[in-house]
Scaffold this motif. Structure first.
Motif, PDB file in Angstrom:
ATOM      1  N   PHE A  19     -20.307  38.369   0.531  1.00 26.49           N
ATOM      2  CA  PHE A  19     -20.524  37.698  -0.742  1.00 26.49           C
ATOM      3  C   PHE A  19     -19.162  37.427  -1.377  1.00 26.49           C
ATOM      4  O   PHE A  19     -18.232  38.223  -1.237  1.00 26.49           O
ATOM      5  CB  PHE A  19     -21.307  38.596  -1.708  1.00 26.49           C
ATOM      6  N   SER A  20     -19.058  36.319  -2.099  1.00 27.86           N
ATOM      7  CA  SER A  20     -17.876  36.140  -2.939  1.00 27.86           C
ATOM      8  C   SER A  20     -17.997  37.094  -4.122  1.00 27.86           C
ATOM      9  O   SER A  20     -19.091  37.544  -4.476  1.00 27.86           O
ATOM     10  CB  SER A  20     -17.788  34.699  -3.443  1.00 27.86           C
ATOM     11  N   GLY A  21     -16.876  37.412  -4.737  1.00 25.47           N
ATOM     12  CA  GLY A  21     -16.916  38.315  -5.878  1.00 25.47           C
ATOM     13  C   GLY A  21     -17.774  37.776  -7.002  1.00 25.47           C
ATOM     14  O   GLY A  21     -18.562  38.506  -7.623  1.00 25.47           O
ATOM     15  N   ARG A  22     -17.661  36.478  -7.266  1.00 25.57           N
ATOM     16  CA  ARG A  22     -18.415  35.872  -8.355  1.00 25.57           C
ATOM     17  C   ARG A  22     -19.906  35.880  -8.051  1.00 25.57           C
ATOM     18  O   ARG A  22     -20.727  36.185  -8.911  1.00 25.57           O
ATOM     19  CB  ARG A  22     -17.912  34.448  -8.592  1.00 25.57           C
ATOM     20  N   LYS A  23     -20.268  35.548  -6.809  1.00 33.01           N
ATOM     21  CA  LYS A  23     -21.698  35.524  -6.445  1.00 33.01           C
ATOM     22  C   LYS A  23     -22.289  36.928  -6.530  1.00 33.01           C
ATOM     23  O   LYS A  23     -23.436  37.108  -6.956  1.00 33.01           O
ATOM     24  CB  LYS A  23     -21.875  34.934  -5.043  1.00 33.01           C
TER      25      LYS A  23
END
Length: 286
Positions: free
Chosen positions: A175-179
């Protein structure tokens, strides 16, 4: 065992074909069977839905619901598979439009919903700005790592479980950090009582949009997909969806992807069934 008869057309083979795109779904296309994880009361059960009829005379046998409230279980499955929404009127409508050929290819294809609206919202967030293949891979990792199993069928992790996760837990799955922040944030909205997923059923499309759009990470594309595949609303067409843009480019033999103005012009004749138009256009390029 329960036997269900509904009005045709209803093409369960095309339903299974689309469901098979998601690796989390437990199904057998040859046997015309799908196993559906649902919650009835406090019980998490796996209902087995088997098609025994034809497109014009659809019939289904449901197993696995004997130990719970059968009426509630059947109602949930009816909503998921949209058995109570006859498709003949939809098909007749598209017969008079530019979608006639595509509609004929997908005659009897219903707007099958995700197995729970909360799952749908989670999936919409995970799928944002990813190609479909990796989006399914990432969702599968998320569910298999933090969800649960009943009879070999996976249930999405509960909001209570996701709310306890850290960004690092999800970053480990790519996962991306934002997601990761978005997914955890939505779970906390549910757990802390600021978001009532079940309560969205009774609200208008505009009311759902106004409520969800306030949540960090939720944009118009996410809400429109949630309205379609979480709540079963019939008249949504996500203009920003790249797949729909590509499908329209193919349908109308365009050199470039259509503009928003072009898309609004094309879709004018497809109302009030824009969600079905979206589904059939997606299927035309899948």
């Amino acid at each position: 065992m329960e036997k269900i008869n509904i009005a045709g057309p209803y093409n369960f083979d095309l339903v299974l074909d689309r469901l098979s795109l998601d690796p989390l779904h437990a199904l057998d296309k040859e046997k015309r069977v799908v196993k559906v994880p649902i919650t009835v009361g406090e019980a998490s059960i796996v209902a087995t839905v088997r098609a025994t009829g034809t497109t014009n005379e659809p019939q289904f046998i449901i197993d696995g619901i004997d130990m719970v409230d059968k009426e509630q279980a059947v109602n949930k499955l009816t909503h998921i598979f949209q058995w109570n929404n006859p498709l003949e009127e939809v098909h007749s409508h598209f017969e008079q439009t530019d979608l006639k050929d595509i509609s004929n290819q997908h005659r009897g294809t219903p707007l099958v919903l995700d197995f729970h609206p909360y799952n749908c919202l989670m999936k919409c967030i995970v799928h944002q700005q990813l190609n479909l293949s990796f989006a399914h891979t990432l969702t599968e990792r998320f569910v298999k790592t933090f969800g649960s199993q009943v009879d070999g069928v996976y249930f999405y992790p509960t909001p209570e479980k996701v709310a306890t996760l850290t960004v690092e837990d999800l970053r480990a799955l790519q996962f991306s950090g934002r997601k990761a922040e978005y997914v955890i944030g939505i779970a906390k909205e549910v757990v802390e009582g600021r978001l009532d997923i079940e309560g969205l059923y009774t609200k208008s499309d505009e009311e759902v949009l106004n409520e969800l759009i306030k949540i960090r990470g939720v944009g118009p594309w996410t809400v429109q997909n949630f309205l379609m595949f979480g709540l079963g609303r019939p008249n949504l067409f996500p203009l920003a969806d790249i797949g729909l843009q590509n499908a329209l480019k193919k349908l109308y033999n365009l050199e470039n992807k259509p503009t928003k103005e072009q898309m609004l012009q094309y879709t004018k004749d497809w109302e009030p069934y824009l969600s079905y138009a979206s589904l059939y256009l997606w299927r035309s390029i899948e």
